[in-house]
Write a protein that holds these residues in place. Structure first.
Motif, PDB file in Angstrom:
ATOM      1  N   LYS A 204       0.854  -1.184   0.000  1.00 38.83           N
ATOM      2  CA  LYS A 204       0.000   0.000   0.000  1.00 38.83           C
ATOM      3  C   LYS A 204       0.891   1.236   0.000  1.00 38.83           C
ATOM      4  O   LYS A 204       2.071   1.163   0.369  1.00 38.83           O
ATOM      5  N   TYR A 205       0.323   2.374  -0.384  1.00 37.91           N
ATOM      6  CA  TYR A 205       1.088   3.612  -0.480  1.00 37.91           C
ATOM      7  C   TYR A 205       0.252   4.765   0.079  1.00 37.91           C
ATOM      8  O   TYR A 205      -0.929   4.596   0.388  1.00 37.91           O
ATOM      9  N   THR A 206       0.861   5.923   0.174  1.00 39.54           N
ATOM     10  CA  THR A 206       0.090   7.098   0.545  1.00 39.54           C
ATOM     11  C   THR A 206      -0.889   7.418  -0.581  1.00 39.54           C
ATOM     12  O   THR A 206      -0.756   6.924  -1.705  1.00 39.54           O
ATOM     13  N   ARG A 207      -1.855   8.256  -0.290  1.00 45.96           N
ATOM     14  CA  ARG A 207      -2.841   8.635  -1.302  1.00 45.96           C
ATOM     15  C   ARG A 207      -2.148   9.207  -2.543  1.00 45.96           C
ATOM     16  O   ARG A 207      -2.453   8.808  -3.659  1.00 45.96           O
ATOM     17  N   GLU A 208      -1.206  10.126  -2.333  1.00 46.09           N
ATOM     18  CA  GLU A 208      -0.532  10.765  -3.457  1.00 46.09           C
ATOM     19  C   GLU A 208       0.300   9.754  -4.244  1.00 46.09           C
ATOM     20  O   GLU A 208       0.314   9.780  -5.481  1.00 46.09           O
ATOM     21  N   GLN A 209       0.994   8.888  -3.543  1.00 45.63           N
ATOM     22  CA  GLN A 209       1.802   7.873  -4.227  1.00 45.63           C
ATOM     23  C   GLN A 209       0.923   6.917  -5.035  1.00 45.63           C
ATOM     24  O   GLN A 209       1.237   6.588  -6.184  1.00 45.63           O
ATOM     25  N   ALA A 210      -0.189   6.469  -4.447  1.00 45.69           N
ATOM     26  CA  ALA A 210      -1.083   5.526  -5.131  1.00 45.69           C
ATOM     27  C   ALA A 210      -1.655   6.142  -6.402  1.00 45.69           C
ATOM     28  O   ALA A 210      -1.722   5.493  -7.457  1.00 45.69           O
TER      29      ALA A 210
ATOM     30  N   TRP B 259      -5.657   1.070  -1.293  1.00 44.57           N
ATOM     31  CA  TRP B 259      -5.416   0.167  -2.417  1.00 44.57           C
ATOM     32  C   TRP B 259      -4.151  -0.666  -2.180  1.00 44.57           C
ATOM     33  O   TRP B 259      -3.174  -0.188  -1.608  1.00 44.57           O
ATOM     34  N   THR B 260      -4.196  -1.898  -2.660  1.00 43.92           N
ATOM     35  CA  THR B 260      -3.013  -2.757  -2.644  1.00 43.92           C
ATOM     36  C   THR B 260      -2.531  -2.952  -4.072  1.00 43.92           C
ATOM     37  O   THR B 260      -3.317  -3.334  -4.945  1.00 43.92           O
ATOM     38  N   PHE B 261      -1.261  -2.683  -4.305  1.00 46.31           N
ATOM     39  CA  PHE B 261      -0.630  -2.911  -5.601  1.00 46.31           C
ATOM     40  C   PHE B 261       0.273  -4.152  -5.500  1.00 46.31           C
ATOM     41  O   PHE B 261       0.697  -4.534  -4.404  1.00 46.31           O
ATOM     42  N   PHE B 262       0.563  -4.745  -6.652  1.00 43.52           N
ATOM     43  CA  PHE B 262       1.546  -5.824  -6.670  1.00 43.52           C
ATOM     44  C   PHE B 262       2.598  -5.499  -7.715  1.00 43.52           C
ATOM     45  O   PHE B 262       2.347  -4.793  -8.694  1.00 43.52           O
ATOM     46  N   ILE B 263       3.791  -6.010  -7.481  1.00 48.48           N
ATOM     47  CA  ILE B 263       4.869  -5.876  -8.463  1.00 48.48           C
ATOM     48  C   ILE B 263       5.797  -7.066  -8.309  1.00 48.48           C
ATOM     49  O   ILE B 263       6.012  -7.560  -7.197  1.00 48.48           O
ATOM     50  N   TYR B 264       6.292  -7.568  -9.445  1.00 54.10           N
ATOM     51  CA  TYR B 264       7.352  -8.563  -9.344  1.00 54.10           C
ATOM     52  C   TYR B 264       8.452  -8.226 -10.334  1.00 54.10           C
ATOM     53  O   TYR B 264       8.233  -7.566 -11.348  1.00 54.10           O
ATOM     54  N   ILE B 265       9.653  -8.660 -10.002  1.00 56.32           N
ATOM     55  CA  ILE B 265      10.793  -8.619 -10.915  1.00 56.32           C
ATOM     56  C   ILE B 265      11.325 -10.041 -11.027  1.00 56.32           C
ATOM     57  O   ILE B 265      11.499 -10.731 -10.020  1.00 56.32           O
ATOM     58  N   SER B 266      11.566 -10.479 -12.258  1.00 56.77           N
ATOM     59  CA  SER B 266      12.141 -11.799 -12.494  1.00 56.77           C
ATOM     60  C   SER B 266      13.472 -11.650 -13.211  1.00 56.77           C
ATOM     61  O   SER B 266      13.720 -10.651 -13.895  1.00 56.77           O
ATOM     62  N   TRP B 267      14.327 -12.649 -13.064  1.00 60.26           N
ATOM     63  CA  TRP B 267      15.676 -12.573 -13.620  1.00 60.26           C
ATOM     64  C   TRP B 267      16.249 -13.977 -13.789  1.00 60.26           C
ATOM     65  O   TRP B 267      15.734 -14.944 -13.214  1.00 60.26           O
TER      66      TRP B 267
END
Length: 427
Positions: free
Chosen positions: A212-218, A255-263
């Motif tokens: 989750k992030y701040t309102r402005e970040q989201a 809000w919940t965001f997701f992110i992944y990085i693969s390598w």
């Protein structure tokens, strides 16, 4: 008399089935309450075919890990399995329930260094579905038994039925058994043996986070796309970023965001780092993200130190490989979904194939139940089509993953040439 069906690699065959309770009976027993098994259960319910679904977890949301999946060409399959009223509520499972999927959209893959759009794939009504919410929806009205871990299978020599035994000593007898219990399916390993039935490891890893992030970040992060955006980095990284849960559209801070990085990660490296902590995994991908363009860089930079983190090594299972064809024992036992064809996820085809499996297997069961053909004919025909279709996708998924992590071959990848359409030309 019951003959115990032993795993091909078993070295300690049991000769009795003492200690087990008398089995309960049903027409179809589905092992695994993921989207595949639940969608199949809904289709069988509509057809009036008795069905029990068993799940080893203690409840439908026992696991804390959740993710979302893209549904494109699998829509027709799912719609054929559920009643109209349930289809109308599919929006409930969307990452943002307040925003129906647009009629026309683009899934963009950008240069992870410059931000330039490299691949733009047109999509129509692409659903981004939270796995947990999709399962909750599909489980409605079904007989789902939780806390039941598969142990072994007995084949009756005289009735043509199958009895499945569970670790708690209970058992269920069915005309048809379907293993749909995930990529590391215990049913598949039982049918093929632990070695042939195991997934094949790949030299690629990924770390996922939810934050989750701040309102402005989201609001800033979401302006790049309301649901998803991906990046292919020249240095051999791949990243996918998007929305996981926007239940309250008016409160971005929730809000919940997701992110992944693969390598690329050799099997030796995977083994050597197997005991890294979540904090170490998070620090690693935060460091990777420093060379990325927006929103990937900020999404990880701003992620809180205590955000959920999941690390996984990539793997696959191709049912078309020699030695991977299981014995369906006269059509009585089969596999579907990830249990039959585990694949990597950079092209987002897993859910579409799994729902197609469920729809076509449902039709096969209806055929032999109506005496239109034998059970063996119906299930073997289903398996031949499924293995050709989804086994081919499993192979393509491996090649696609390799190419997306190799800057010199990115534009030759199946993602670039075929997009999300399994029927589009390109090889």
């Amino acid at each position: 008399m019951s003959a115990k069906m032993e795993s091909p690699d078993s070295q300690h065959a049991e000769t009795t089935i003492s200690g087990f309770s008398s089995p309960e009976a049903t027409k179809v027993l589905i092992i695994g309450a993921g989207p595949t098994g639940l969608a199949l259960g809904q289709g069988l319910k509509q057809a009036g075919i008795s069905c029990i679904i068993v799940e080893k977890d203690e409840s439908i949301n026992a696991r804390t890990r959740d993710w979302n999946m893209g549904m494109v060409w699998g829509k027709a399959a799912l719609k054929s399995l559920i009643v109209d009223e349930m289809w109308d509520r599919l929006q409930y499972a969307q990452v943002d329930p307040s925003q129906p999927p647009p009629e026309s959209d683009s899934m963009n893959f950008v240069n992870g260094k410059s931000g330039e759009v490299m691949i733009s794939i047109p999509v129509q009504r692409l659903y981004r579905l939270r796995r947990s919410k999709l399962r909750e929806l599909l489980a409605e009205g079904l007989d789902v038994r939780y806390g039941m871990s598969f142990d072994k299978i007995d084949l009756s020599s005289d009735t043509g039925n199958v009895t499945v035994r569970f670790e708690d000593g209970s058992s269920i007898t069915a005309k048809q058994v379907v293993g749909s219990n995930g990529a590391r399916s215990s049913v598949r390993q039982f049918l093929l043996g632990p070695e042939r039935g195991a997934v094949r490891r790949l030299p690629y890893s990924a770390t996922f986070i939810h934050s989750k992030y701040t309102r402005e970040q989201a609001l800033y992060l979401r302006k790049f796309h309301t649901a998803y955006i991906a990046a292919i980095h020249p240095d051999g990284y791949f990243s996918f970023f998007g929305m996981q849960d926007a239940a309250d559209p008016d409160r971005p801070e929730t809000w919940t965001f997701f992110i992944y990085i693969s390598w690329y990660s050799s099997l030796e490296e995977q083994d050597a780092t197997a005991h890294c902590s979540d904090a170490q995994r998070l620090a690693q991908v935060k460091e990777f993200s420093r060379i990325f363009t927006e929103p990937f860089r900020s999404a990880l930079e701003w992620a809180s130190a205590d955000c959920p983190v999941w690390y996984m090594c990539m793997h696959y299972f191709d049912p078309g490989v020699e030695g991977h064809r299981w014995d369906n024992h006269g059509g009585r036992i089969t596999l579907a979904g990830d249990a039959a064809h585990a694949m990597t996820y950079q092209r987002g085809q897993g859910l579409n194939h799994s729902l197609t499996d469920a729809a076509r297997l449902c039709e096969a069961i209806k055929k032999f139940t109506a005496n239109e053909c034998t059970q063996e004919e119906a299930i073997s025909s289903f398996e031949e089509e499924m293995i050709a279709r989804a086994g081919g996708e499993a192979r393509m998924s491996v090649s696609n993953t390799e190419m997306l992590h190799d800057w010199q071959r990115v534009m030759q990848s199946y993602l670039a040439k075929k997009g999300l359409d399994p029927h589009k030309g390109g090889s």
